[in-house]
Scaffold this active site. Structure first.
Site: not given
Ligand code: PEP
Ligand code: MG
Length: 579
Positions: A191, A298, A334, A433, A456-457, A467, A504
């Site tokens: 948060h 996400r 997604r 990915e 990223n993947d 990663r 993305c």
């Protein structure tokens, strides 16, 4: 002078003095009680819960007045925790058994719960321990009739240095005086990170032991981009950062002025710039930075936040709100990408040897069809309120895409037979990915309505480099010829089939990569909202012709190190604003 590297949670450069905020060290007295005093302790506890609850209700009302109902909503979970009957039973049982004062019992019950969550390995649950500690402190302070130290009373500019800033403190702190946040704990989904981003306060989290190295009043430099904190800088460093800060602020205001200007190259190609969103609270910054839609929502963070039992209705309400909040711009949702490092209890229990190559994302959904269907029903229902796209993560080949689409079609049939409305125009895409998906993207392109490349993947699996492993970060190289070739293949296959290809992964928001991505022919780029202006500025200063020539040179090079060096030099020379 000492330097500390952490997780860059909110950008910006600040130089200010440290304010050590260490509520953790607050002491709780411990003393034995007689058996006939147990009832008095129970009464003290019940009274404390009542006044803490009143305090929270007032706090919620004041946050709602000052900010919004949404920002105050996290306090609902605090109020629920306060009244949790199981927690109360545990406290009373321990109290009767151990015959120790109730504030000490509250502290030890919470500590046991926190330890359990920390041992679960579930990052999101671990971050929830902050809320639990917050509630426990509130009860204990009320029992002890202690006034909480309040960050709302800060009267001079500071960088808060703290083991763990509580969400309620972050919301109530005097934002004019808090110039930065530096924390031992925390990740990007906490948060505190989310609130720091939405308040525009630079923050670096996950610094582990910085509170041990800083004293009240120390001069600190916080470089939000680099995730760097410098304690007690020498004069030369201080001067250098003052200059850097001025340049940063100038650049920010220039960038902000790009506002509604189209994201278009000088020779007229439009590249859509969209935002990646983890939780709905980020919608304000999506608008502030003029994102042309959400390119990646996400959804797994949402489910991890609300618990796995998140039902259709709850998901529907959230998707609907996000879709409505985008005022006609499309939202790409997604489907659940749990697993890997985004562990949920059910997957964690399996104790996989190789979670990144294991039961994750679409593999999980195709096995847990009930969970998958609930999510698809919620998304379809939300599609009535604005343009929605559905995207499947971690597709490794056509079988998975076809199975996922079959399930989607069966859900559509169910909704039809129940007379429940949904849009008949929902593009369905897949993330690229996994190298096998990239290599078979010609086949996938015949079934999908769009592609979104998850670098990223894709980089992780192509170069076989974890990663998240800091020991091998230098090998995690977006400009590796293998990665560039795969991206080129995906874009060509997508375009040959007439579907748009976006990106993305973090590479989409990396200014050093923008010209390469233009040359590769990407149609849209989705990134953290605050990264949009800089990428737009590069797009608006270049041409497709120039980017294709640049790419041509790179594609002839053999080593990623050479490419990386060449790209850095070329970009810095070509765009004076890139540093
Ligand atoms: C990616 O892999 O590039 C991606 C966008 O997904 P995530 O970072 O959530 O794995
Ligand atoms: Mg991914």
């Amino acid at each position: 002078m000492k330097e500390f590297h952490g997780i860059s949670a909110s950008p910006g450069i600040v130089i200010s003095t440290a304010f050590l905020y260490n509520e953790e060290t607050f002491s709780v007295p411990r003393y034995s009680i007689a058996e006939d005093e147990v009832d008095t302790e129970i009464e003290r506890y019940n009274n404390a819960i009542l006044s803490a609850s009143e305090e929270l209700t007032e706090l919620k009302a004041s946050i709602t007045r000052e900010h919004s109902e949404d920002e105050a909503r996290f306090l609902d979970s605090h109020i629920l925790m306060l009244h949790d009957p199981m927690f109360k039973d545990q406290v009373f049982e321990k109290l009767r058994h151990e015959l120790i004062n109730v504030e000490c019992i509250v502290q030890s019950v919470i500590q046991e719960l926190v330890n359990k969550l920390n041992a679960s390995g579930d990052i999101y649950m671990q971050e929830r321990t902050m809320d639990m500690n917050d509630v426990a402190k509130r009860i204990i302070n009320t029992l002890l009739m202690r006034k909480r130290i309040s960050l709302a009373d800060l009267s001079h500019e500071v960088i808060i240095v703290t083991p763990d800033l509580l969400p309620s403190d972050t919301l109530l702190m005097n934002k004019w005086m808090v110039k930065g946040i530096v924390m031992d704990a925390g990740g990007r989904t906490s948060h505190t990170a989310i609130l720091a981003r939405s308040f525009g306060i630079p923050a670096i989290l996950g610094l582990r032991r910085i509170t041990m190295a800083v004293s009240d009043g120390d001069v600190l430099i916080l470089d939000g981009q680099a995730g760097l904190v410098i304690v007690d800088p020498d004069q030369e460093t201080l001067d250098r950062y003052k200059k850097k800060q001025t340049e940063y602020l100038k650049r920010e205001s220039e960038l902000f002025n790009l506002g509604n200007l189209p994201s278009e190259t000088r020779d007229g190609k439009n590249i859509k710039l969209k935002a990646n969103v983890e939780i709905p609270d980020e919608l304000d910054s999506v608008h502030a930075y003029n994102a042309e839609g959400i390119g990646l929502f996400r959804s797994e963070f949402l489910v991890m936040q609300k618990g796995q039992e998140m039902d259709e209705e709850l998901q529907f309400e959230i998707y609907k709100k996000v879709v409505q909040g985008m005022n006609g711009e499309s939202v790409t949702i997604r489907t659940l990408d749990v697993g890997g490092d985004k562990l949920i209890h059910e997957i964690a229990q399996r104790n996989e040897k190789n979670p990144l190559l294991g039961w994750r994302a679409i593999r999980f959904c195709l096995e847990k069809v009930d969970v998958f269907k609930i999510q698809l029903r919620a998304i379809l229902r939300a599609s009535v309120f604005g343009p929605v796209r559905i995207m499947f993560p971690m597709i490794s080949g056509i079988e998975e895409l076809e199975k996922a689409m079959d399930i989607l079609n069966s859900v559509k049939k169910e909704l039809n037979s129940e007379g429940i409305e949904f849009s008949d125009d929902i593009p369905v895409g897949c993330m690229i990915e996994v190298p096998s998906a990239a290599m078979t993207s010609d086949i996938l392109a015949r079934k999908a309505d769009f592609f979104s490349i998850g670098t990223n993947d894709l980089i992780q699996y192509t170069i076989a480099v974890d990663r998240g492993n800091e020991k091998i970060t230098s090998m995690y190289e977006p400009f590796h010829p293998a990665v560039l070739r795969l991206i080129r293949m995906v874009v060509e296959n997508g375009h040959n089939a007439g579907i748009p290809v976006g990106m993305c992964g973090e590479m989409a928001g990396d200014p050093l990569a923008t010209v390469i991505l233009l040359g590769l022919g990407l149609d849209e780029l989705s990134m953290s909202a605050f990264g949009i202006p800089e990428i737009k500025r590069i797009i608006r200063s270049t041409t497709i012709l120039e980017s294709e020539e640049f790419l041509g040179t790179l594609m002839d090079m053999k080593s990623f190190k050479d490419i990386d060096k060449y790209v850095r030099n070329w970009m810095e020379e070509r765009f004076e604003f890139i540093t």
